[in-house]
Design an enzyme around this catalytic site. Structure first.
Site, mmCIF file in Angstrom:
data_model
loop_
_atom_site.group_PDB
_atom_site.id
_atom_site.type_symbol
_atom_site.label_atom_id
_atom_site.label_comp_id
_atom_site.label_asym_id
_atom_site.label_seq_id
_atom_site.Cartn_x
_atom_site.Cartn_y
_atom_site.Cartn_z
ATOM 1 N N ARG A 71 -12.829 12.325 15.816
ATOM 2 C CA ARG A 71 -13.704 11.205 15.479
ATOM 3 C C ARG A 71 -14.244 10.479 16.709
ATOM 4 N NH1 ARG A 71 -10.468 8.724 10.245
ATOM 5 N NH2 ARG A 71 -11.215 10.315 8.793
ATOM 6 N N HIS B 155 -12.873 1.193 11.978
ATOM 7 C CA HIS B 155 -12.196 1.856 10.870
ATOM 8 C C HIS B 155 -10.675 1.758 10.905
ATOM 9 C CE1 HIS B 155 -11.673 4.636 7.603
ATOM 10 N NE2 HIS B 155 -11.101 5.558 8.340
ATOM 11 N N ARG C 185 -6.935 8.981 16.036
ATOM 12 C CA ARG C 185 -6.294 9.578 14.870
ATOM 13 C C ARG C 185 -7.196 10.645 14.261
ATOM 14 N NH1 ARG C 185 -6.945 8.884 9.595
ATOM 15 N NH2 ARG C 185 -8.024 6.878 9.600
ATOM 16 N N GLU D 208 -15.150 11.714 5.852
ATOM 17 C CA GLU D 208 -15.251 12.869 6.738
ATOM 18 C C GLU D 208 -15.295 14.157 5.907
ATOM 19 O OE1 GLU D 208 -13.080 12.496 10.402
ATOM 20 O OE2 GLU D 208 -12.142 14.424 10.061
ATOM 21 N N LEU E 184 -17.713 3.223 4.090
ATOM 22 C CA LEU E 184 -17.299 4.502 4.635
ATOM 23 C C LEU E 184 -17.912 5.663 3.856
ATOM 24 C CD1 LEU E 184 -15.252 5.988 6.528
ATOM 25 C CD2 LEU E 184 -13.636 5.854 4.655
ATOM 26 N N HIS F 25 -15.163 4.992 13.048
ATOM 27 C CA HIS F 25 -15.406 6.163 12.208
ATOM 28 C C HIS F 25 -16.861 6.583 12.379
ATOM 29 C CE1 HIS F 25 -15.784 8.734 8.708
ATOM 30 N NE2 HIS F 25 -14.483 8.707 8.562
ATOM 31 N N GLN G 216 -10.172 2.821 16.320
ATOM 32 C CA GLN G 216 -11.073 3.913 15.948
ATOM 33 C C GLN G 216 -12.372 3.421 15.311
ATOM 34 O OE1 GLN G 216 -9.958 6.944 12.686
ATOM 35 N NE2 GLN G 216 -10.020 8.146 14.563
ATOM 36 N N GLY H 296 0.854 -1.181 0.000
ATOM 37 C CA GLY H 296 0.000 0.000 0.000
ATOM 38 C C GLY H 296 0.889 1.229 0.000
ATOM 39 N N PHE I 39 -11.263 19.624 7.821
ATOM 40 C CA PHE I 39 -11.405 18.250 8.291
ATOM 41 C C PHE I 39 -11.539 18.250 9.805
ATOM 42 C CE2 PHE I 39 -10.532 13.813 6.729
ATOM 43 C CZ PHE I 39 -11.226 13.956 5.542
#
Lengths: 562, 257
Positions: free
Chosen positions: A275, A340, A375, A244, A241, A231, A229, A12, A113
């Site tokens: 979050r 998440h 996060r 955000e 998802l 979300h 977390q 990734g 954000f």
């Protein structure tokens, strides 16, 4: 036997960035992935990447927001590194062809954000992760002479040399079942998170905690494993998802009575609080009967101008249409908090180095710790790139300095025997892998979710330990060598169970509420006793607990309000 | 819901394949096509048969892993990835034919899984930016008009699934290559290498045995990212330009890249 100065596991963003950084230093690199690199889960990152690039913004402000978001559990030295280096990294992406949003004057234009005191999230519509990943993959192609790609290879174990250093990995070629030791002077884990141990989750099927479990079994320490977390905006049911970015563009959260309930929980930041705060607010509304009958609240995107929705949230328009049957430009969409992201992971320093020499980790698999207890949105892409690069550079330096260690053949034989034993289990000797996976997912989602308590986490730990026992006899049906997904499923289940056990143990141990770890039986943050990391290492009976200090440079812990 | 399925089964690369018939019932209309295959696989496995191999990962339409042909159309009837096709999209009791993406450049590895690495090799030939821009430039030194940025993004949105190739009667990879070339060639940072990139990628595309475009337009009809066939026009234009530059360079009038 493949031999590389640097072996990257996972392709990734963190893995590709690490491979590129190492290749730029001129060393030979191998990058192994259990899927084709551009199918990696970084694809799913929608919202953007944070960097303090505007003239009236500063890296200190970005750092403070991140620290406050982490509920003061993040290590401030690492956060400083990440926020200082963010603008250069962003520009680099721009230069290699990532099409970040531009305003009417042709300038880079950020969006707002959650948990941030300035608009500093740079984005490519709502496909930021995909856009960056394809461009990084192109860059890896540019170094095809130095970077060998092993696509659809599965790592089953790390190889530790006699002197205790990491010397490679045992791998299985998914397409034909053959196994090999990949020798390396340094190994960088970049395998992502463990979201699949929850059901539902926003994570892809491949996010099974492989790297965390591989490192833990090899003797590395895991840190902050209780910090998971939820979300705030995922679709009920499948867990898809909704970025955000939707709230960043102005979308509002409403309960079943039509109240904009965030007014009561975060009067200043409202929907753009961090979050953990938003997820708790939603869950409270739902638990206290002000949600909808299907256990959700509503996200109203209709307040965003339609033109802007089609420009900046186009993937979400499709997700709403295809997966919920809702036109988000015309009606609110039902959402709830959903699993998440793993803030915790393999403990590393700011170069990505673990406590095992030659073993690095970067991205979601790692815990530097820049995210601490929670996060901030758009900090995960940044984390993968900054620490992926730093790990790649450091591993390359190590590669230039050292000779290859002998990777013992015993590791290969052990792994071959372990897999042969799985293949040989009698049909009907135990439960099916898929049943165990489903039970694990439901258990974690019930007991280690937005709200937690002693009894629930103890129940979860009991279930996880029983599943570990049952996994030893769980049988599989495909005995073949070619594309045997069954045997990979069995190995992945083992990885997830190790991660889940660690999350439960650490969660039970931390007797306070901080960030995503909110305990109804200990609802207050307790800095006097718990301003510290919980570190876990593998003992004969399971995880052994030690502590490490939180690094504080210039921001003393303070009360956290939004 | 109830369905009859004719599914392509093939042991491995080069083996002879065949269609097998399966019946599934009690399928939730809200199940995705892949979830329906999961249900079938669960049953096959419990009956002691080999599960059907197929690629999938994110299951929300962004990774590009899934690659089935349903009743002759890559990804199925709705111009989305296979994971976004729902069983409610088909009539109850329908018979559906399920095959891998068909192209001589995508060998079948097993059942519904194909090797699409030919697309990677096209990118490897030159589909990247390699010019450096020096240390620490000012972020907005070269403004990019939002229309240019958006046009580049509309091409960069390609997920490399390969449906365009599978849909094309000629087995052409020109929508894919056009998208890659257009993305980089439109941007100021990609422009200096545009000629070399275009020539190298087209050469590789031909070497991989992909066909040429004869304007059937099937590719843009199946593309789950809705990439327009205009990118093929861009590719042809850039390729012509690059060849003209090369010819002129040979005659000595300008320096080649």
């Amino acid at each position: 036997m493949p031999k590389h100065d640097v072996l990257v596991i996972g392709a990734g963003l963190a893995g590709q960035r690490a491979a590129l950084a190492a290749a730029e230093q001129g060393v030979s690199v191998g990058i192994v992935s259990k899927v084709h690199p551009v199918r990696s889960h970084s694809n799913a990152a929608q919202g953007g990447i944070n960097a303090a690039l505007e003239e009236d913004d500063s890296w200190e402000s970005h750092a403070f927001d991140t620290i406050k978001g982490s509920d003061y559990l993040g290590d401030q030295d690492a956060i400083e590194v990440m926020c200082r280096e963010a603008p250069d990294e962003l520009l680099r992406l721009e230069h290699i062809g990532v099409t970040f949003h531009r305003d009417e004057a042709g300038r880079l234009g950020p969006r707002a954000f959650g948990g941030a005191s300035a608009a500093r999230t740079y984005y490519v519509a709502d496909i930021t992760g995909q856009a960056i990943m394809h461009v990084l993959y192109e860059q890896m192609m540019k170094f095809a002479d130095r970077i060998d790609r092993y696509e659809e290879w599965f790592v089953t174990a790390l190889v530790i040399a006699d002197d205790g250093d990491c010397a490679g990995a045992v791998t299985r070629n998914i397409s034909d079942g053959s196994m090999e030791v990949f020798e390396a002077k340094s190994v960088i884990l970049a395998t992502g998170g463990h979201g699949q141990m929850y059901r539902p989750t926003t994570n892809a099927l491949i996010c099974t905690g492989d790297g965390m479990a591989l490192a833990y079994r090899a003797g590395a320490e895991l840190m902050d494993m209780e910090m998971i977390q939820y979300h705030p905006t995922t679709l009920a049911g499948r867990g898809f998802l909704i970025t955000e970015g939707a709230r960043g563009e102005g979308a509002q959260l409403l309960n079943a009575r039509g109240e904009r309930f965030m007014e009561r929980y975060a009067p200043n930041k409202m929907e753009l609080a961090s979050r953990d705060v938003v997820s708790r607010a939603e869950q409270t509304e739902i638990d206290e009967g002000r949600g909808f009958e299907n256990g959700t609240v509503a996200l109203d995107i209709t307040v965003v101008p339609r033109k802007r929705i089609h420009e900046a949230l186009r993937e979400i328009v499709l997700v709403g249409r295809d997966f919920a049957g809702v036109d988000i430009t015309r009606e609110p969409i039902h959402i709830k908090p959903g699993n998440h992201y793993a803030m915790g992971g393999v403990k590393t320093d700011t170069q990505g180095q673990t406590n095992i020499a030659g073993l690095y980790a970067a991205g979601e698999v790692a815990c530097v710790s820049v995210h601490g207890g929670n996060r901030l949105g758009a900090n995960s892409l940044l984390d993968t790139l900054i620490f992926g690069r730093r790990a790649g550079e450091d591993a390359a330096r190590r590669g230039k300095r050292l000779k290859f260690k002998r990777a013992s053949k015993a590791a290969l034989a052990d792994e071959q025997a372990r897999i042969a034993a799985i293949l040989d289990r009698e049909r009907g000797s135990g439960r099916r892998i898929s049943e165990l996976r489903a039970e694990l997912g439901a258990t974690m989602d019930q007991h280690l979710a937005v709200f937690r308590d002693e009894q629930g986490m103890a129940t979860a730990l009991d279930v996880v330990r029983r599943l570990k026992h049952e996994a030893k006899t769980a049988y599989i049906d495909d005995r073949g060598a070619v594309f045997n997904q069954d045997v990979l499923g069995a190995l992945e289940l083992g990885f997830m169970l190790d991660c889940a056990e660690c999350a439960c143990v650490a969660g039970l141990h931390r007797k306070e509420s901080r960030g995503a770890h909110y305990r109804t039986d200990y609802p207050e943050r307790n800095d006097a006793e718990w301003l510290k990391h919980i570190d876990l290492s593998l003992d004969t009976e399971g995880p052994e607990i030690t502590y490490s200090d939180v690094t504080i440079t210039q921001w003393e812990p303070a009360e956290r309000t939004y | 819901m109830r369905f009859a399925l004719r599914i392509w089964r093939q042991e491995d690369r080069g083996a002879e394949g065949r269609f097998e018939r399966y019946e599934v019932s009690d399928i939730d209309p809200e199940a995705s096509f892949l979830e329906m295959l999961d249900v079938l696989n669960e049953r096959l496995v419990s009956d002691g048969e080999r599960a059907i191999a197929f690629d999938s990962d994110c299951r929300e339409g962004i990774c590009g892993a899934c690659s089935l042909t349903i009743d002759g159309t890559p990804h199925g009837p709705r111009q989305v990835t296979t994971c976004q096709v729902f069983m409610r999209d088909f009539p109850d009791g329908a018979e559906l034919t399920v095959e891998p993406f068909r192209s001589s450049s995508f060998p079948v590895l097993r059942d519904l899984v194909t090797d699409r690495s030919a697309l990677d090799r096209i990118v490897e030939a030159g589909g990247y930016v390699s010019v450096g821009t020096g240390p620490k430039p000012e972020p907005n030194a070269v403004p990019v008009h939002p229309e240019v940025q958006e046009a580049a993004m509309d091409a960069a949105i390609c997920i490399g699934c390969g449906a365009c190739v599978a849909a094309c009667p000629n087995g052409a990879a020109m929508l894919f290559t056009g998208a890659k070339v257009t993305h980089l060639n439109l941007l100021p940072q990609g422009e200096p290498e545009a000629d070399h990139r275009t020539r190298a990628m087209v050469r590789q595309m031909d070497d991989e045995g992909f066909g040429g475009c004869t304007n059937h337009g099937e590719c843009q009809v199946v593309c789950p990212q809705e990439i327009s066939i205009k990118v093929i026009g861009e590719l042809n234009r850039d390729y012509r330009k690059a060849m003209v530059h090369k010819l002129r360079a040979r005659r000595g009038s300008i320096k080649p890249q």
